[in-house]
Design a protein around this motif. Structure first.
Motif, PDB file in Angstrom:
ATOM      1  N   MET A 222     -37.229  34.630  36.608  1.00  0.00           N
ATOM      2  CA  MET A 222     -38.241  34.932  36.150  1.00  0.00           C
ATOM      3  C   MET A 222     -37.419  36.706  37.048  1.00  0.00           C
ATOM      4  N   SER A 223     -37.179  36.252  37.784  1.00  0.00           N
ATOM      5  CA  SER A 223     -37.129  37.937  38.860  1.00  0.00           C
ATOM      6  C   SER A 223     -36.098  38.580  37.800  1.00  0.00           C
ATOM      7  N   ARG A 224     -35.124  37.966  37.259  1.00  0.00           N
ATOM      8  CA  ARG A 224     -33.975  38.960  36.559  1.00  0.00           C
ATOM      9  C   ARG A 224     -34.673  39.346  34.951  1.00  0.00           C
ATOM     10  N   GLY A 225     -35.779  38.828  35.112  1.00  0.00           N
ATOM     11  CA  GLY A 225     -36.473  40.131  33.792  1.00  0.00           C
ATOM     12  C   GLY A 225     -36.638  38.606  32.085  1.00  0.00           C
TER      13      GLY A 225
ATOM     14  N   ILE B  52     -44.278  35.650  40.819  1.00  0.00           N
ATOM     15  CA  ILE B  52     -43.353  35.031  40.142  1.00  0.00           C
ATOM     16  C   ILE B  52     -44.479  33.925  39.967  1.00  0.00           C
ATOM     17  N   GLN B  72     -41.636  41.267  31.523  1.00  0.00           N
ATOM     18  CA  GLN B  72     -40.728  40.806  32.079  1.00  0.00           C
ATOM     19  C   GLN B  72     -39.089  41.272  32.507  1.00  0.00           C
ATOM     20  N   ARG B  73     -39.090  42.008  31.298  1.00  0.00           N
ATOM     21  CA  ARG B  73     -37.887  42.195  31.279  1.00  0.00           C
ATOM     22  C   ARG B  73     -37.549  43.657  31.597  1.00  0.00           C
ATOM     23  N   GLY B  76     -37.403  42.931  35.700  1.00  0.00           N
ATOM     24  CA  GLY B  76     -36.687  42.955  35.730  1.00  0.00           C
ATOM     25  C   GLY B  76     -35.400  43.983  35.927  1.00  0.00           C
ATOM     26  N   SER B  80     -36.260  43.097  42.188  1.00  0.00           N
ATOM     27  CA  SER B  80     -35.392  41.442  42.148  1.00  0.00           C
ATOM     28  C   SER B  80     -36.314  40.568  43.284  1.00  0.00           C
ATOM     29  N   TYR B 103     -29.361  40.334  34.126  1.00  0.00           N
ATOM     30  CA  TYR B 103     -30.136  40.017  32.469  1.00  0.00           C
ATOM     31  C   TYR B 103     -30.119  41.775  31.820  1.00  0.00           C
ATOM     32  N   PRO B 104     -31.122  42.169  32.923  1.00  0.00           N
ATOM     33  CA  PRO B 104     -32.127  42.991  32.321  1.00  0.00           C
ATOM     34  C   PRO B 104     -31.798  44.181  31.705  1.00  0.00           C
TER      35      PRO B 104
END
Lengths: 332, 260
Positions: A222-225, B52, B72-73, B76, B80, B103-104
């Motif tokens: 989740m924290s990575r998106g 979270i 969400q992205r 991100g 972090s 990732y984002p």
């Protein structure tokens, strides 16, 4: 990178070989060239109308079950997850059993009533699990798992109950339907199954990379998106669709969905962007090969492929597990 | 400029209040340490700030916009979160795992561009984990693993970095290394840092300001120097401390006294 490409190419070559050889195998050997016969020879008919559709359905079923198992193993972060874990196949089996016990045989849109009942059962089970899970916020993994396992046990006991009430002949039919096989298929089945598997598979493709992140844990993903609850929903729906389709036509073929992802992980490593295509192609080829063996082992009898998958795949998996050295597993 | 702000933030599970009426703001480039006894709500606080957990009450604003409204992205790309160390035997190599921090920012299918490779390289250098890049995470020691988790969070290039006890369970050298890296990241790239510190002395070493929680309520919020005033840490932790300034760099240390 190169090693993985080499593995993928080898798997494709294996699949091509299986797809060319499997239709020839059976009670009688028919060369693949018979496909191009102009006259409607019995060989050409058997090849076109029976064996090739059967190989194609086996391939589609194996491929779909394999990527479904892979997706569930990633989602649950559990190597024992299978496409049947959440009760979708149980629902399909219950639908089939209800049809065999109570329904008047029918055919609709060229699809046998047994498959309609199977698909309705799968949809009902998946819908029930989905609804139960959505009652709690965030589509919780534990709720999903417990709801799925509970639904699975529930439908299994109903199946046993119906079986207990059934006569000898019906009981036999029910047991045979639960073994899982690809023998009751024709050319049309291929095109009935294809859209379901294309849709489910296409939904999983963009999730291959996020699945890597799911393995690292929900918090980090989740924290990575990564939108973890949304991805779980998509995986659940895509897998339910594919499993419902496969099981309503072929019954619950075991082992493939559990073990093929592990075999492929040993071959190509844990990255789902490589694992997804490898599992799809290898799983399809594996089931088509298993079916070819069952057709030729005691001809003219055709053993249901669901019996053979674990018999053939189990020893292969153990051999692979013992053979692979830990160093190559570390650096795929 | 304020990067994150809470207004009357609360969190409860059933009737139990974990957090109650927490209001504070953190500026870009600031380092805020969250301290307090066990069960004070420190972890819950950073988990709410990183979204979270989602079912908080009150308001949280990230860059002036409600934290609930981010995709969400997008989130991100801005922040972090490094959770408390938990062991999960991951099959990926260090390099693959740190790349997941991108990732984002990555293109479709997670294909890395030159800028992504560069960010991973910098993160590996900053955490001195370059020599581990081809090792599998499952084979690392606890200290090495924590460095790699930190590297992945740095590769993400967030504007706000949230950490939950990043140096707990580590040996002294790795503790010092984690704290040094956090200070460097904070001062060189202006990344705002909010971290839960188990050890108040780490908070004193690293942070500009200290936020102390006790029983879910804001107990103290202010400069690190003010936190050291006699009686404050004692009231927070319900234990006596002696203060020693006889340390390298002349920093004050708090040494707990055994009440027995």
């Amino acid at each position: 990178m190169n090693r993985r490409l080499l593995v993928l190419v080898s798997v494709v070559a294996f699949a091509v070989a299986v797809l060319l050889l499997a239709p020839c195998v059976g009670a009688q050997w028919i060369p693949i060239s018979a496909f191009f016969d102009n006259v409607a020879s019995p060989e050409a008919l058997i090849l076109r109308e029976i064996r090739m559709p059967r190989v194609a359905v086996a391939f589609l079923a194996g491929a779909a079950l394999s990527i479904s198992g892979m997706a569930f193993q990633a989602m649950f972060r559990n190597p024992l997850a299978t496409p049947f874990t959440l009760g979708v196949s149980g629902g399909a089996a219950l639908g089939t059993v209800l049809y065999l016990r109570f329904a008047v045989p029918f055919m609709f849109l060229g699809i046998p009533g047994q498959s309609w009942f199977g698909f309705a059962g799968a949809a009902a089970a998946a819908g029930l699990v989905y609804a139960l899970t959505s009652l709690r916020r965030g589509f919780s993994l534990l709720t999903l798992l417990l709801a799925g396992v509970a639904v699975n046990f529930f439908v299994s006991s109903i199946i046993l109950f119906i079986q207990y009430l059934s006569g000898f002949a019906q009981s036999f039919l029910i047991i045979r339907s639960l073994m899982g096989s690809v023998d009751a298929v024709g050319p049309r089945t291929v095109f009935q199954l294809l859209p379901v598997i294309v849709a489910g598979g296409a939904a999983l493709v963009p999730l291959a990379h996020p699945m890597n992140l799911l393995l690292t844990g929900d918090d980090i993903a989740m924290s990575r998106g990564v939108d973890v609850p949304a991805i779980r929903r998509t995986i659940f729906i895509a897998v339910s669709l594919m499993v419902g389709g496969v099981v309503s036509f072929c019954g619950p073929i075991g082992f493939v969905g559990l073990m093929v992802p592990h075999i492929c992980r040993l071959l190509i490593g844990p990255d789902h962007r490589w694992l997804l295509p490898t599992s799809f192609i290898f799983g399809g080829a594996f089931l088509a090969a298993c079916d070819a063996v069952t057709r030729s082992i005691v001809p003219p009898a055709e053993i249901p492929v669901g019996i053979m998958t674990a018999m053939l795949g189990g020893p292969f998996f153990i051999w692979l597990l013992l053979r692979s050295d830990p160093v190559s597993q570390e650096n795929p | 400029m304020t990067i994150i702000e809470t207004r009357q933030l609360g969190y409860h599970i059933g009737d139990r209040r974990i957090l109650d009426g927490i209001s504070f703001a953190v500026r870009q480039g600031e380092y805020l340490a969250v301290v307090g006894p066990n069960g004070a709500g420190k972890t819950t606080l950073v988990r709410c700030l990183g979204r979270i957990l989602r079912d908080w009450t009150g308001e949280v604003l990230l860059s002036g916009r409600s934290l609930r409204r981010y995709r969400q992205r997008q989130l991100g790309a801005l922040l972090s979160y490094v959770p408390q160390a938990t062991y999960r035997p991951l099959p990926f190599t260090v390099e693959e795992f740190v790349m997941m921090g991108r990732y984002p920012h990555l293109a479709a299918f997670g294909l890395p561009r030159a800028s992504d490779r560069g960010a991973v390289q910098l993160a590996l250098e900053a955490t001195e984990t370059g020599h581990l890049r081809h090792r599998t995470l499952a084979t690392l020691s606890g200290g090495e693993r924590q460095m790699v988790f930190l590297a992945a969070a740095l590769a993400q290039a967030p504007r706000l970095l949230l950490l939950d006890e990043p140096s707990t369970f580590l040996d002294y050298r790795h503790q010092a290394q984690v704290n040094r890296i956090l200070r460097q990241v904070n001062s060189s790239s202006g990344t705002a840092i909010i971290t839960v510190h188990h050890d108040v002395n780490h908070a004193i070493d690293c942070a500009h300001r200290v936020l102390a929680l006790k029983e879910g309520k804001l107990f103290f919020l202010g400069d690190t120097a003010d936190f050291l005033e006699p009686g404050r840490a004692e009231a927070l932790y319900d234990i006596g401390f002696c203060r020693s300034a006889n340390t390298p760099g002349g920093r004050v240390r708090l040494l707990p006294e055994d009440p027995a």
